[in-house]
Enzyme design. Structure first.
Site, PDB file in Angstrom:
ATOM      1  N   HIS A 274      -8.190  43.561  -8.347  1.00 35.50           N
ATOM      2  CA  HIS A 274      -8.732  43.930  -7.180  1.00 35.50           C
ATOM      3  C   HIS A 274      -9.100  43.007  -6.500  1.00 35.50           C
ATOM      4  O   HIS A 274     -10.509  42.603  -6.674  1.00 35.50           O
ATOM      5  CB  HIS A 274      -9.553  45.130  -7.418  1.00 35.50           C
ATOM      6  CG  HIS A 274      -9.005  46.618  -7.805  1.00 35.50           C
ATOM      7  ND1 HIS A 274      -9.811  47.309  -8.700  1.00 35.50           N
ATOM      8  CD2 HIS A 274      -7.743  47.062  -7.412  1.00 35.50           C
ATOM      9  CE1 HIS A 274      -8.888  48.439  -8.853  1.00 35.50           C
ATOM     10  NE2 HIS A 274      -7.696  48.277  -8.185  1.00 35.50           N
ATOM     11  N   THR A 429     -13.418  39.376  -8.584  1.00 38.89           N
ATOM     12  CA  THR A 429     -12.967  40.563  -9.172  1.00 38.89           C
ATOM     13  C   THR A 429     -13.700  40.962 -10.522  1.00 38.89           C
ATOM     14  O   THR A 429     -13.851  39.963 -11.341  1.00 38.89           O
ATOM     15  CB  THR A 429     -11.588  40.699  -9.084  1.00 38.89           C
ATOM     16  OG1 THR A 429     -11.284  42.052  -9.558  1.00 38.89           O
ATOM     17  CG2 THR A 429     -10.932  39.723 -10.191  1.00 38.89           C
ATOM     18  N   VAL A 430     -13.881  42.098 -10.862  1.00 34.88           N
ATOM     19  CA  VAL A 430     -14.116  42.672 -12.198  1.00 34.88           C
ATOM     20  C   VAL A 430     -13.275  43.448 -12.766  1.00 34.88           C
ATOM     21  O   VAL A 430     -13.162  43.923 -13.654  1.00 34.88           O
ATOM     22  CB  VAL A 430     -15.631  43.259 -12.206  1.00 34.88           C
ATOM     23  CG1 VAL A 430     -16.588  42.368 -11.795  1.00 34.88           C
ATOM     24  CG2 VAL A 430     -15.477  44.356 -11.262  1.00 34.88           C
ATOM     25  N   HIS A 431     -11.975  43.375 -12.022  1.00 27.58           N
ATOM     26  CA  HIS A 431     -10.869  44.589 -12.648  1.00 27.58           C
ATOM     27  C   HIS A 431      -9.573  43.861 -12.868  1.00 27.58           C
ATOM     28  O   HIS A 431      -9.009  43.157 -11.743  1.00 27.58           O
ATOM     29  CB  HIS A 431     -10.694  45.823 -11.737  1.00 27.58           C
ATOM     30  CG  HIS A 431     -11.717  46.541 -11.256  1.00 27.58           C
ATOM     31  ND1 HIS A 431     -12.060  47.358 -10.211  1.00 27.58           N
ATOM     32  CD2 HIS A 431     -12.854  46.848 -12.131  1.00 27.58           C
ATOM     33  CE1 HIS A 431     -13.320  47.785 -10.364  1.00 27.58           C
ATOM     34  NE2 HIS A 431     -13.772  47.585 -11.289  1.00 27.58           N
ATOM     35  N   LEU A 432      -8.949  43.788 -13.841  1.00 26.47           N
ATOM     36  CA  LEU A 432      -7.794  42.849 -14.056  1.00 26.47           C
ATOM     37  C   LEU A 432      -7.015  43.840 -15.223  1.00 26.47           C
ATOM     38  O   LEU A 432      -7.235  44.647 -15.799  1.00 26.47           O
ATOM     39  CB  LEU A 432      -8.126  41.639 -15.049  1.00 26.47           C
ATOM     40  CG  LEU A 432      -9.129  40.673 -14.303  1.00 26.47           C
ATOM     41  CD1 LEU A 432     -10.317  40.728 -15.039  1.00 26.47           C
ATOM     42  CD2 LEU A 432      -8.644  39.441 -14.537  1.00 26.47           C
TER      43      LEU A 432
END
Length: 507
Positions: A274, A429-432
């Site tokens: 994200h 981002t912290v979402h992968l």
């Protein structure tokens, strides 16, 4: 954590299953397997950081629980900084515990595009419900602070939908240290919920143990080869033979492990994130965001493609965010009580790749934004500025190096029709996810509809790598749901295998 093991000598182990990684995916798999009576070994690269010893100092907390102390980035123009947990409990120890499920429309689209069997909103509901119950996903009672009210107020003025966010929590004390490992244990991370249950059922958990590769023989995973470190920093080898192997090391390290093991087909080629751009808003009245939880509302008017939310705010984290452009932003530090940190994130069309590098622990990660992603980022930054001014901001500083900031809502349209400056724009981002997408579309899917790696009978992926594309929401509930689903399917497959083997032996 009771039952956590450390190695003092070279060791060879056997189990029904070995799980690589202890985050949302690995812990969910462990819950299913141990509840069925299987013997399980779990290998975790990071340390165990108990709530009682969680440091309130940002530098110490990051060093203890974040991969590379939080200093990781996907190469591209611009590079995108990303965050991963590296501790027992994985990313659930450092995230905000926000609990959301993927949009039903997206689930249906993924099923069609990737040809995923038994993958509908209705069929996934049981697994989402299990995830929600596990972490006690619930709204936060009582006053939640001015930082939350800012998003609600700005959204209401603009007529935009604003939603309250449920979190995995039991008796949250509002310490505002979600990113540092919860000091009270109120955040329902995996180290608080599923991992203790699995250990009570007999699971052996080895922390500070890094997996080198999985040995493959005749289409089966036969052994996991790893190295563990003791308190003195001395390394020991560990080998685990198991009937099933589950790789749950996250969207970066799962494909890296598989590739180091000689599996490359469609693995690590479709990383998605994200892309997120932040802004600092300065208000005339104190926000005192450090005294309350992170903002617990989000602007959901433009979901699932775009979303606006708020970040954890402490003086240390705020200073760190200003450090990248201190010449232009340093003066804000003296007004930190009047500031809030907010973000806009998008579902990208661009993709990235993960490649392990010989002799280096961290793989090479690349991510290329598509042209339409830049348009979307310009839009969400504009909307972020709009909602901040609608809530009464005096000035808004987008996270663009050298930008002087906006002083009126008329200025926020600067990037609606004009591209963001690529070299000056700071993205994170912290979402992968999505680096090993599931399905029967063999040209694009790394694993089958139930997470089994193609060509290997007993090797499964069960983490964020499985989410086919960016979900537009915090991914933990989807990771847990898919991991529960994979584990149940693997158990069923294993039972059938044993039955067939027994029938063959009787002939």
């Amino acid at each position: 954590m009771r039952g956590t093991f450390r190695l003092s000598s070279e060791l060879q182990l056997e189990a029904d299953a070995v799980i690589i990684g202890s985050g949302a995916g690995g812990a969910s798999v462990a819950d299913v397997l141990t509840a069925s009576g299987l013997s399980v070994v779990m290998l975790e690269e990071g340390k165990h950081v108990p709530s009682s010893s969680a440091s309130p100092v940002a530098s110490e907390a990051f060093a203890a629980a974040w991969r590379s102390g939080g200093l990781t980035a996907a190469f591209g123009q611009p590079p995108i900084a990303y965050a991963e947990g590296r501790c027992v409990g994985g990313g659930t120890e450092i995230n905000s515990a926000i609990a959301q499920r993927a949009d039903n429309y997206l689930i249906d689209q993924w099923r069609k595009v990737y040809k995923i069997e038994n993958f509908t909103p209705d069929e996934l509901t049981q697994y989402y419900q299990r995830a929600v119950a596990t972490v006690n996903a619930s709204l936060t009672p009582g006053p939640v602070g001015r930082a939350t009210d800012i998003l609600r107020q700005g959204g209401d003025v603009l007529g935009w939908e604003v939603s309250e966010l449920k979190r995995g929590q039991r008796g949250c004390k509002g310490a505002n240290r979600c990113a540092f490992v919860c000091p009270s244990g109120a955040k329902q991370s995996m180290a608080v919920t599923l991992l203790p249950k699995a250990i009570d059922r007999g699971m052996r958990l080895f922390a500070q143990t890094r997996v080198a590769k999985i040995r493959l023989v005749n289409g089966r995973a036969t052994e996991v080869i790893a190295r563990s470190w003791d308190v003195a920093g001395q390394g020991r080898s560990i080998r685990v033979k198991a009937g099933m192997v589950f790789v749950c090391a996250g969207a970066i390290h799962t494909p890296a492990i598989l590739r180091r093991s000689g599996l490359r087909e469609r693995i690590g080629n479709t990383l998605r994130v994200h892309p997120t751009i932040k802004a600092t808003a300065l208000f005339d009245e104190p926000v005192d965001a450090h005294r309350s939880r992170l903002p617990l509302t989000a602007v959901t008017e433009f979901m699932p493609e775009q979303r606006i939310g708020g970040s954890v705010f402490t003086p240390a984290l705020f200073g760190l965010s200003l450090a990248g452009d201190w010449i232009n932003r340093g003066d804000l530090m003296q007004h930190w009580r009047f500031c809030g940190s907010y973000y806009g994130m998008i579902r990208p069309r661009g993709v990235g790749a993960v490649r392990p590098l010989p002799g280096i622990n961290e793989p090479l990660v690349r991510f290329t934004l598509a042209p339409e992603d830049w348009i979307a980022l310009g839009q969400i930054l504009t909307r972020l500025g709009q909602v901040m001014f609608a809530a009464g901001a005096r000035k808004v500083f987008p996270n663009i190096f050298g930008h002087e900031g906006w002083t009126s809502p008329d200025q926020v349209h600067e990037f609606w029709d004009n591209p963001l400056p690529k070299r000056q724009t700071n993205l994170m981002t912290v979402h992968l996810f999505s680096s090993c997408p599931p399905g029967e579309h063999r040209d694009v899917c790394a694993v089958d509809s139930y997470g089994r790696v193609r060509g290997v009978e007993n090797l499964f992926v069960a983490d964020g790598s499985l989410i086919p594309e960016a979900p537009g929401v915090n991914p933990q509930m989807t990771i847990m749901a898919l991991a529960f689903r994979v584990a149940e399917a693997a158990l069923s497959h294993s039972v059938k295998e044993r039955a067939q083997s027994a029938a063959t032996d009787r002939r």
